[in-house]
Scaffold this active site. Structure first.
Site, mmCIF file in Angstrom:
data_model
loop_
_atom_site.group_PDB
_atom_site.id
_atom_site.type_symbol
_atom_site.label_atom_id
_atom_site.label_comp_id
_atom_site.label_asym_id
_atom_site.label_seq_id
_atom_site.Cartn_x
_atom_site.Cartn_y
_atom_site.Cartn_z
ATOM 1 N N ARG A 636 0.876 -1.179 0.000
ATOM 2 C CA ARG A 636 0.000 0.000 0.000
ATOM 3 C C ARG A 636 0.900 1.211 0.000
ATOM 4 O O ARG A 636 0.992 1.925 0.995
ATOM 5 C CB ARG A 636 -0.872 0.014 1.245
ATOM 6 C CG ARG A 636 -1.995 -0.974 1.176
ATOM 7 C CD ARG A 636 -3.104 -0.612 2.094
ATOM 8 N NE ARG A 636 -2.745 -0.819 3.495
ATOM 9 C CZ ARG A 636 -3.619 -0.761 4.483
ATOM 10 N NH1 ARG A 636 -4.867 -0.505 4.233
ATOM 11 N NH2 ARG A 636 -3.233 -0.954 5.727
ATOM 12 N N ASN A 661 6.847 -5.905 4.223
ATOM 13 C CA ASN A 661 6.426 -7.303 4.259
ATOM 14 C C ASN A 661 6.217 -7.900 2.874
ATOM 15 O O ASN A 661 6.167 -9.108 2.718
ATOM 16 C CB ASN A 661 5.138 -7.420 5.068
ATOM 17 C CG ASN A 661 5.349 -8.160 6.367
ATOM 18 O OD1 ASN A 661 6.457 -8.612 6.645
ATOM 19 N ND2 ASN A 661 4.323 -8.292 7.159
ATOM 20 N N ASP A 797 -1.476 -8.461 17.804
ATOM 21 C CA ASP A 797 -1.675 -7.443 18.836
ATOM 22 C C ASP A 797 -2.260 -8.054 20.111
ATOM 23 O O ASP A 797 -1.902 -7.658 21.224
ATOM 24 C CB ASP A 797 -2.553 -6.301 18.314
ATOM 25 C CG ASP A 797 -3.753 -6.805 17.524
ATOM 26 O OD1 ASP A 797 -3.937 -8.040 17.426
ATOM 27 O OD2 ASP A 797 -4.503 -5.971 17.015
#
Ligand SMILES: *[C@@H]1O[C@H](CO)[C@@H](O)[C@H](O)[C@H]1NC(C)=O
Ligand SMILES: *[C@@H]1O[C@H](CO)[C@@H](O)[C@H](O)[C@H]1NC(C)=O
Ligand SMILES: *[C@@H]1O[C@H](CO)[C@@H](O)[C@H](O)[C@H]1NC(C)=O
Ligand SMILES: *[C@@H]1O[C@H](CO)[C@@H](O)[C@H](O)[C@H]1NC(C)=O
Length: 883
Positions: A636, A661, A797
């Site tokens: 992105r 990544n 997370d």
């Protein structure tokens, strides 16, 4: 000034214009009036009958004056007049248009003035900020000059460089009184030597093939391992296993024995099978060597080492095997499976114990009925075990306490302890015996230990322990088991760490992940000016300073002195040295004004103050520091560039680490915003969310702000979060709060992101964490958890929140009112869809299973800045304008 001159001209223009307008208006009004009057008179007169001609003299005269004019002439004149009127009104329209044009120019000019004014204010703020930065730089420079105690760098590593030799005048006699002072050669282990360990060939003494291979491998993995005997500080000898008889007179033939076995550790491992008879005892054969084994008939405190049994696998992940810690109270209050010793000399009477335990509703399991079964293992005067490993484990998993009768030096205690801890049953030790690694490990906080004489009170004692302490004992037991007992690797590592600790040598530095840049050598990415996307509030949030890495490895030699207990027992991680810890203690607040002020930036120079002074200095209980932003990104690029460019001018930012990544490198012509701090783009080995928490070597600060590439945080929010984190360094401090909620229909946990008044997680899509937790996440957390994160491409997370709450037993800290944090215009991320939530429910339940309990804690606490919503005098400034 240009604009004021223009203004004046303009004013003149306006004055003139209005005058012209007035005149024209006058003309316009008068001319048609006149014309009208004139024409209407003529026409009236023309219509009037001739008989009336005499009636007025003047009119007649007038008539006579004009009567000379011909009608056509008159008509022409009228037309002329009308034409004039038309042209005048056209002109008037033009003028009106011009007036409007000028008017709009006025508006645009005054707008421009406003703009220039705000620009001026911005520049002024910028100037103030620069002044502040210069001021801070001066302080830093002054500090550097005044620093009369420069940073201590260690001397070159001092390593032994010859083999141990036979010492003259020192006999190799048995030393039952050996201590580290009398039987250990410290000169081979300088402070900077790094504690090199040499391992002898494991086939020298009888042991199983399994043990030989496993010990060779596990010692090979240990960071202290060296293959050079001349450099070694200690020498490891695998002398065998369990009951196997060995002829220890062979020891003196070892090539580096040096006549008396100085600095040798005799590793005598055992699984289930050690008996008191087969234990090593200090003798002329063992001479000055340290004996490390499970039980010691003649234990030399401070010299010998009590090992844990080597019942676990060689290494690997042991977490998933461990039992759940809940419920606190299990079916059996106490259980025991075994038979009393056959020999005399034991004070312990099982029948008597049973009589004290039985007369209540508590279930007690005393299984001594295996006496006649073939499963029974009885040796000498030792207690026999009943049942198989798995049948005992099944009972232990249902027991709150596991009874472990111990006589001094009893070898089977270690095996019993291992079993109990693995099954999360609290060891109830009767009698006294040295427990594994008791020099550093405090078993008291993981077990209940009573003397034989207390047996009548035993039931009362264990019954009185409330649930919180049961779970606390159990959790601590599990921690110690995992770190020091669970596998052969743990046993070997702990043995070496204990001796290293005894010698006061620091552990090796924790391994960092190399940060390989995505850009091939020599390629310089294109730069672009950052777009100041949305108007940031015009408040100065702090000085812009050059990158300043947090001081690292300052406590190499003092950590084990001041926090050695915590190292071994609270954090249970004596194996590595970390550059900094979130648990580093604070100085007293007056120390910085009496000699220890290095690096401190007290608010108002120590005098304190409201918003202005607050924003000028970092203050707090720690010296100045900066933070690193770690941003994970996957295909992105534009979203990433926008996010990066918003970081321009962010105070206290040290560096941005972008974890790339995607397997495709960024486009060559991609323009990276120049934000004034280094942007390090790290190439990830594979696309994994676990990469977010790799302890990259390029992260040079303690504080790490983990953000998603589409997260949208304002500068003031980030700075406020940073300042809060500095006071809560061991916690996750961030913005988006979430909680785990009970599934009332199906049981188990649900992940919940609804608005709520209690939360238990703060998402690391926008949160500060200490770099220490990145090491733990990567190297300490069970692999099963990281695998689950990879399987779902989700939940990293949640895993971090589990980890931090598990270590600290504290909930995370939520800052500011912000609940969502993604940018409004960004494409909807995958986190919105239903499978994402389903996976997160599953993650919480899976992690709970691996940890053995749910470490998450609830909190209703939210940090807002102190003067938020406080009425303050006009001459004072709030800490932050908006938060
Ligand atoms: C402390 O340990 C680290 C890591 O081993 C090392 O890099 C550093 O130089 C040491 N510092 C001192 C003063 O010993
Ligand atoms: C041990 O070995 C030595 C020589 O290797 C031998 O002399 C001695 O008899 C042995 N002792 C036993 C108990 O086997
Ligand atoms: C154990 O205690 C019971 C009850 O006090 C007694 O009857 C029994 O003889 C004792 N057993 C031994 C071996 O001392
Ligand atoms: C969140 O709240 C909405 C509306 O109150 C409710 O329908 C939904 O089930 C809640 N979600 C969860 C996960 O509890």
């Amino acid at each position: 000034m240009v604009f004021s001159k223009e203004l004046i001209c303009h004013w003149f223009a306006r004055v003139k214009l209005s005058r012209i307008v007035m005149l024209v208006t006058l003309a316009l009004v008068i001319v048609p009036l006149f014309t009208h009057y004139y024409i209407s008179n003529v026409e009236r007169d023309r219509d009037r009958p001739v008989s009336d001609v005499h009636r007025t003299r003047t009119k007649l005269e007038a008539y006579e004056d004009y009567s000379a004019l011909k009608a056509s002439d008159l008509k022409m004149r009228i037309q002329e007049m009308l034409r004039i009127k038309g042209s005048v009104s056209t002109e008037l329209r033009d003028l009106e248009a011009k007036r409007q044009r000028l008017q709009s120019e006025v508006v645009s000019f005054s707008h421009k003035i406003d703009q220039l004014k705000s620009e001026l204010m911005r520049q002024q703020a910028e100037l103030n900020r620069l002044k502040l930065s210069v001021e801070q730089a001066r302080v830093a420079q002054r500090e550097a000059l005044q620093q009369n105690t420069p940073e201590v760098a260690p001397p070159l590593g001092l390593v032994a460089n010859e083999l141990p030799s036979r010492l003259e005048g020192v006999g190799g006699a048995a030393s039952s009184s050996c201590t580290m002072a009398t039987c250990f050669d410290h000169s081979r282990c300088s402070l900077t030597s790094g504690f090199p360990v040499y391992l002898y060939d494991t086939s020298l003494f009888p042991a199983t093939q399994f043990l030989r291979t496993a010990v060779t491998q596990t010692v090979g993995y240990n960071p202290h391992f060296t293959s050079d005997p001349a450099k070694a500080c200690v020498y490891l000898v695998l002398v065998g296993e369990g009951e196997k008889r060995r002829n220890l007179s062979d020891l003196s033939a070892l090539p580096y024995w040096g006549g008396d076995g100085r600095n040798h550790i005799l590793l005598h491992l055992s699984r289930n099978d050690l008996t008191i008879e087969s234990s090593l005892v200090p003798s002329a054969d063992t001479s000055r060597a340290i004996i490390a084994q499970t039980s010691h008939p003649q234990f030399r405190p401070g010299f010998d080492i009590v090992l844990s049994v080597a019942m676990g696998p060689p290494g690997g992940d042991v977490w998933a095997e461990a039992a759940s810690m809940l419920p606190a109270r299990r079916r059996y209050l106490v259980s025991f499976q075994g038979v009393p010793p056959s020999k005399e000399g034991n004070l312990f009477n099982l029948t008597e114990l049973q009589s004290y335990l039985s007369p209540t509703s508590d279930e007690i399991l005393m299984d001594t009925g295996c006496e006649k079964s073939s499963e029974l293992v009885v040796s000498g005067w030792e207690w026999g075990l009943c049942g198989t490993d798995s049948s005992r484990a099944a009972i232990l998993r249902q027991s709150t306490f596991a009874l472990i009768p111990a006589v001094a030096g009893s070898p089977a205690v270690g095996a019993r302890l291992y079993e109990a801890l693995k099954a999360a049953a609290i060891p109830l030790i009767i009698g006294d015996t040295p427990l594994p690694y008791n020099e550093v490990v405090r078993w008291r906080s993981a077990s209940v230990s009573v003397m034989w004489a207390r047996i009548p009170e035993l039931h009362f004692l264990v019954r009185s322990i409330p649930d919180i302490d049961l779970l606390s004992l159990r959790r601590q037991g599990r921690l110690l088991w995992e770190s020091y007992c669970s596998s052969l690797q743990a046993v070997v590592d702990t043995t070496l760490a204990l001796l290293r600790d005894r010698l006061q040598l620091p552990p090796p530095p924790a391994p960092e992940t190399p940060a390989i840049s995505i850009f091939t050598d020599g390629f310089v990415p294109l730069k672009t000016e950052p777009v100041v996307a949305d108007a940031e509030p015009e408040e100065s949030l702090g000085p812009l300073e050059p990158p300043y890495p947090s001081p690292s490895y300052r406590r190499n030699f003092s950590l084990i002195l001041t926090q050695g207990f915590e190292v071994w027992n609270t954090w249970a991680d004596p194996f590595w040295l970390y550059p900094q810890l979130p648990f580093d203690p604070f100085l007293p607040s007056d120390a910085k004004f009496s000699g220890s002020g290095m690096g401190f930036r007290p608010i108002g120079g120590g005098a304190g103050g409201a918003g202005k002074e607050f924003c000028d200095s970092l203050g707090g209980n720690n010296p100045r520091e900066q933070f690193t932003i770690v941003m994970l990104t996957y295909e992105r690029e534009q979203v990433l560039m926008n996010s990066l460019s918003r970081l321009h001018g962010l105070p206290y930012l040290n560096k941005v680490v972008v974890v790339w990544n995607s397997p495709r490198p960024p486009l060559q012509d991609l323009r990276w915003p120049d934000i004034g701090v280094p942007v390090h783009v790290v190439k990830a080995n594979r696309n994994s969310l676990n990469n977010r928490f790799l302890p990259y070597e390029t992260i040079e600060t303690e504080a790490v702000l983990s953000v998603d590439d589409d997260a949208h945080l304002r500068h003031d929010e980030i700075i406020f979060g940073f300042r809060v984190w500095r006071e809560q360094r061991d916690r996750v401090v961030g913005f988006p709060g979430r909680f785990h909620a009970l599934d009332l229909n199906h049981g188990g946990w649900l992940y919940n992101s609804n608005y709520s008044c209690e939360l238990s997680m703060v998402l690391t899509g926008a949160a500060f964490i200490h770099k220490y937790y990145m090491y733990l996440y990567t190297h300490w957390l069970p692999q099963a958890i990281r695998d689950k994160v990879d399987e779902y491409m989700n939940c990293e997370d949640i895993a971090m929140n589990f980890l931090v709450s598990h270590i600290t037993r504290k909930p995370p800290v939520k800052v500011t009112s912000r609940w969502t944090f993604r940018c409004p215009g960004c494409p909807v991320s995958l986190s919105e869809d239903d499978t994402h939530f389903q996976e997160r429910h599953k993650c919480i339940n899976f992690f709970t299973q691996v940890f053995g309990y749910t470490p998450l804690l609830n909190t209703q606490f939210r940090a807002d800045s102190i003067l938020f919503k406080t009425r303050i005098p006009h001459d004072k400034q709030k800490c932050f304008k908006f938060i």
